[in-house]
Design a protein around this motif. Structure first.
Motif, PDB file in Angstrom:
ATOM      1  N   GLU A   1      30.230  -9.134  28.392  1.00 53.05           N
ATOM      2  CA  GLU A   1      30.617 -10.557  28.337  1.00 53.05           C
ATOM      3  C   GLU A   1      31.015 -11.058  29.723  1.00 53.05           C
ATOM      4  OE1 GLU A   1      29.525 -11.752  25.810  1.00 53.05           O
ATOM      5  OE2 GLU A   1      29.501  -9.993  24.518  1.00 53.05           O
TER       6      GLU A   1
ATOM      7  N   SER B   1      36.224 -15.159  27.075  1.00 56.84           N
ATOM      8  CA  SER B   1      35.274 -14.453  26.211  1.00 56.84           C
ATOM      9  C   SER B   1      35.903 -14.227  24.851  1.00 56.84           C
ATOM     10  CB  SER B   1      34.903 -13.099  26.828  1.00 56.84           C
ATOM     11  OG  SER B   1      34.017 -13.257  27.905  1.00 56.84           O
TER      12      SER B   1
ATOM     13  N   GLU C   1      30.309 -14.902  25.334  1.00 59.80           N
ATOM     14  CA  GLU C   1      30.701 -15.142  26.722  1.00 59.80           C
ATOM     15  C   GLU C   1      31.212 -16.553  26.997  1.00 59.80           C
ATOM     16  OE1 GLU C   1      27.673 -14.605  25.448  1.00 59.80           O
ATOM     17  OE2 GLU C   1      26.110 -15.747  26.489  1.00 59.80           O
TER      18      GLU C   1
ATOM     19  N   THR D   1      22.003  -9.621  31.625  1.00 63.09           N
ATOM     20  CA  THR D   1      23.387  -9.253  31.346  1.00 63.09           C
ATOM     21  C   THR D   1      23.503  -7.786  30.961  1.00 63.09           C
ATOM     22  OG1 THR D   1      24.012 -11.485  30.779  1.00 63.09           O
ATOM     23  CG2 THR D   1      25.360  -9.736  29.829  1.00 63.09           C
TER      24      THR D   1
ATOM     25  N   HIS E   1      28.011 -11.967  31.847  1.00 67.43           N
ATOM     26  CA  HIS E   1      27.445 -13.285  31.559  1.00 67.43           C
ATOM     27  C   HIS E   1      28.011 -14.372  32.484  1.00 67.43           C
ATOM     28  CE1 HIS E   1      24.728 -12.908  28.184  1.00 67.43           C
ATOM     29  NE2 HIS E   1      25.613 -12.308  27.403  1.00 67.43           N
TER      30      HIS E   1
END
Ligand code: BES
Ligand code: ZN
Length: 613
Positions: A310, A290, A285, A335, A313
């Motif tokens: 991701e 990402s 992330e 997450t 995050h």
């Protein structure tokens, strides 16, 4: 730990507990002493030297002093420190530094004299070719074959192998960087990447939001870029650029869905970088950019929960950050929960529920191999390397804890709580203890009788799963199981409606006494040995090892030689290591694959293949 330091921390913690304010957590994985002096800003100047496999340059930190210390403690690992300077009254002066002994997992402490009035410190250094946080690929190891490629993976404690830094997630810093590459290559960072086509070989970056050190990231290679929307683009080698842009076309909608639930996306652009297949994770992330494995570009958008993950995050992890690696569940559990909510929002309950159920099955299988104490959310790592203790626990047990809270308090109440949590702790790092205090005040106390604090303590501090933990199942999977029973008795499978998820559930749950004949029949009907989807292929190849299904051998070899994502390769090596013949074969394949594997993939799999016997 020094007594004085312990006392400072103890007093600070006590004061914080009494006032209910932010508690500074101890981070045993960093030599930094953030209570003495911290570094709120970094200026990085680096040259990428592909021939020498080194980054060369200097790191300059702005100093923020919290007491009258005249030394700064930084983390370093495998770095060559050339010289150090301090800035006093706008003048740069040489200053002394010392490096501590090498610790097997933490690296070396780097102590620099900063006197009492310097406002900046500068460290001139080079990395070494074996830096644990970098991978260097030759042109032959890339898809384009013409240019080399390099990238970083700093989480959890590898930033120190390419930048001398206070490498604790309790620190937040902004950064600017100037990066020089060979002409024609593009450098990108976890910062304000430009979409310009120009390849000058000198690139400037700024990351104006304060981030923890493990989110500093760099990559350089023959990269092209394609926009998906106004604020989302894909960076990739040309061979996969169009496919990746198609695969991840839902990213803008994912951003909107997450904003609707948890508040604004606070990082400006959100771009994706597709790495070579040796990237050791599914995704990372790095803020604004990402890093993504190419193994999820499957052609059917079936693995894009990785993008949801991701992206999530950007709230859980990058905005509200775990204060130490003992608190990793604060990043990964939240997450995984948010990821699943994004998937539900875009694609509906059925798909989200299948993904949750697959995660739960992975967790159960994973926990069987773990020591009970390593199944605790607020895990006691000691000074073990966090990479050595990586598991599904912070992910799925953390997620189940939040699902549990959602069920007990109701979605509406829990969503409000989470939204406020992201606002209240935005751009801060928090410990499990701080989270618990906040949870008690903002959720438990306001809704008495729903969940007791002792239940919360059980989730956070006890091994295994509480007896009343959610046990996610999926109706779609129940149908798959029914079909499986019929098929095992000679019936036909109806798979027209199956997605990747049903296939994974089917293969992962086939009885281990399945006959050789049935293995061959499956392969004949569905061509599983040749299937392109990397996750289905993984599940099938793993089963083929257990069942000694030889026709899959050559595919297994080429799979291990071309993919370096650790989650996809290490379960295969682990399975192979169980019999002497397979172990011998696996070592041969491994030695051939090794030059293309990332340092992390090498470490994990060498432990599986060589440390036994
Ligand atoms: N931040 C993690 C990767 C990570 C965690 C690296 C801890 C080092 C230490 C990343 O967000 C992640 O979780 N990736 C997963 C994604 C999956 C759960 C969808 C992966 O790589 O498999
Ligand atoms: Zn993650």
């Amino acid at each position: 730990m020094h007594l004085s330091r312990a006392l400072v921390i103890w007093c600070f913690s006590l004061a914080a507990v009494l006032s209910g304010s932010v508690v500074k957590a101890e981070d045993v994985h960093s030599y930094a002493r953030l209570d003495q002096v911290s570094t709120p800003h970094l200026d990085l100047v680096l040259t990428v030297d592909f021939e020498a496999r080194k980054l060369k340059g200097h790191a300059t930190y702005t100093l923020q002093r919290h007491d009258d210390t005249n030394q700064i403690y930084l983390d370093s690992s495998e770095l060559v420190i050339k010289r150090t300077e301090i800035r006093v009254n706008d003048q740069w002066l040489p200053t002394k530094f010392t490096l501590g002994d090498i610790h097997p997992s933490l690296g070396q402490e780097l102590i620099v004299d900063i006197g009492s009035i310097a406002d900046k410190v500068r460290i001139h250094y080079e990395t070494t070719p074996t830096a644990s946080g970098l991978q260097w690929l030759t042109p032959a190891q890339t898809a384009g074959k013409k240019h080399p490629f390099m990238f970083s993976q700093s989480q959890p404690i590898h930033a120190r192998s390419w930048i001398p830094i206070q490498d604790s997630p309790a620190l937040r810093l902004t950064y600017n960087a100037t990066v020089t590459t060979p002409e024609g290559l593009l450098a990108v960072m976890s910062a304000d990447n430009s979409l310009s086509e120009e390849r000058s070989g000198e690139y400037h970056f700024a990351m104006p939001q304060p981030i923890p050190p493990y989110l500093i990231a760099i990559a350089a290679g023959d990269l092209a870029v394609k926009s998906i929307s106004d604020n989302v683009a894909v960076f990739a080698e040309q061979y996969i650029l169009d496919d990746a842009a198609w695969e991840f076309a839902d990213t803008p909608a994912m951003i909107e869905a997450t904003e609707a639930m948890y508040g604004p996306y606070r990082w400006d652009r959100y771009d994706l970088l597709i790495l070579p297949p040796s990237f050791p994770f599914g995704g990372m992330e790095n803020p604004r950019l990402s890093f993504i494995t190419p193994t999820v570009v499957s052609g059917d958008r079936s693995l894009i929960n990785l993008i949801a993950h991701e992206l999530a995050h950007s709230w859980s992890g990058n905005l509200v950050t775990n204060a130490s690696w003992r608190d990793l569940w604060i990043n990964e559990g939240f997450t995984s929960y948010v990821e699943n909510r994004i998937m539900e929002s875009l694609f509906g309950k059925k798909r989200a529920q299948m993904e949750l159920a697959l995660g739960y099955q992975d967790l159960l299988a994973n926990m069987e191999r773990l020591e009970p104490q390593d199944t605790v959310l607020n895990i006691d790592l000691g000074t073990r390397h966090p990479d050595d203790v990586f598991s599904q626990v912070p992910y799925v047990k953390g997620q189940l804890f939040l699902v549990y809270l959602e069920e007990k308090f109701g979605r509406e109440t829990f969503d409000k709580f989470l939204r406020k949590y992201f606002d209240d702790f935005a751009f801060q790092s928090i410990s499990t203890a701080q989270f618990k205090t906040y949870l008690q005040r903002e959720l438990l106390a306001k809704n008495p009788d729903a969940v007791s604090i002792s239940k919360v303590n059980e989730w956070l501090h006890e091994p295994g799963l509480p007896a009343d933990a959610p046990k996610p199942t999926s109706d779609a999977f129940a149908q798959v199981e029914k079909q499986m029973q019929r098929w095992l008795k000679g019936g036909q499978l109806q798979t027209e409606e199956w997605t990747t998820h049903e296939w994974l559930h089917f293969i992962n749950n086939l009885p281990l006494d399945i006959s050789a004949e049935n293995m061959a029949r499956l392969d004949r009907e569905f061509n599983l040995t040749e299937i392109k989807n990397s996750e289905i292929a993984h599940a099938w190849l793993k089963l083929s090892i257990v069942k000694k299904y030889e026709p899959a051998r050559e595919r297994l070899r080429s799979y291990l030689l071309t993919i370096g994502r650790n989650k996809l390769v290490s379960p295969l090596y682990r399975e192979l290591a169980k019999t002497p013949d397979n172990l011998k074969w696996a070592r041969e394949v491994y030695e051939q694959a090794k030059p293309g594997y990332h340092p992390l993939t090498q470490t994990v799999n060498e432990a599986l293949l060589y440390d036994k016997n």
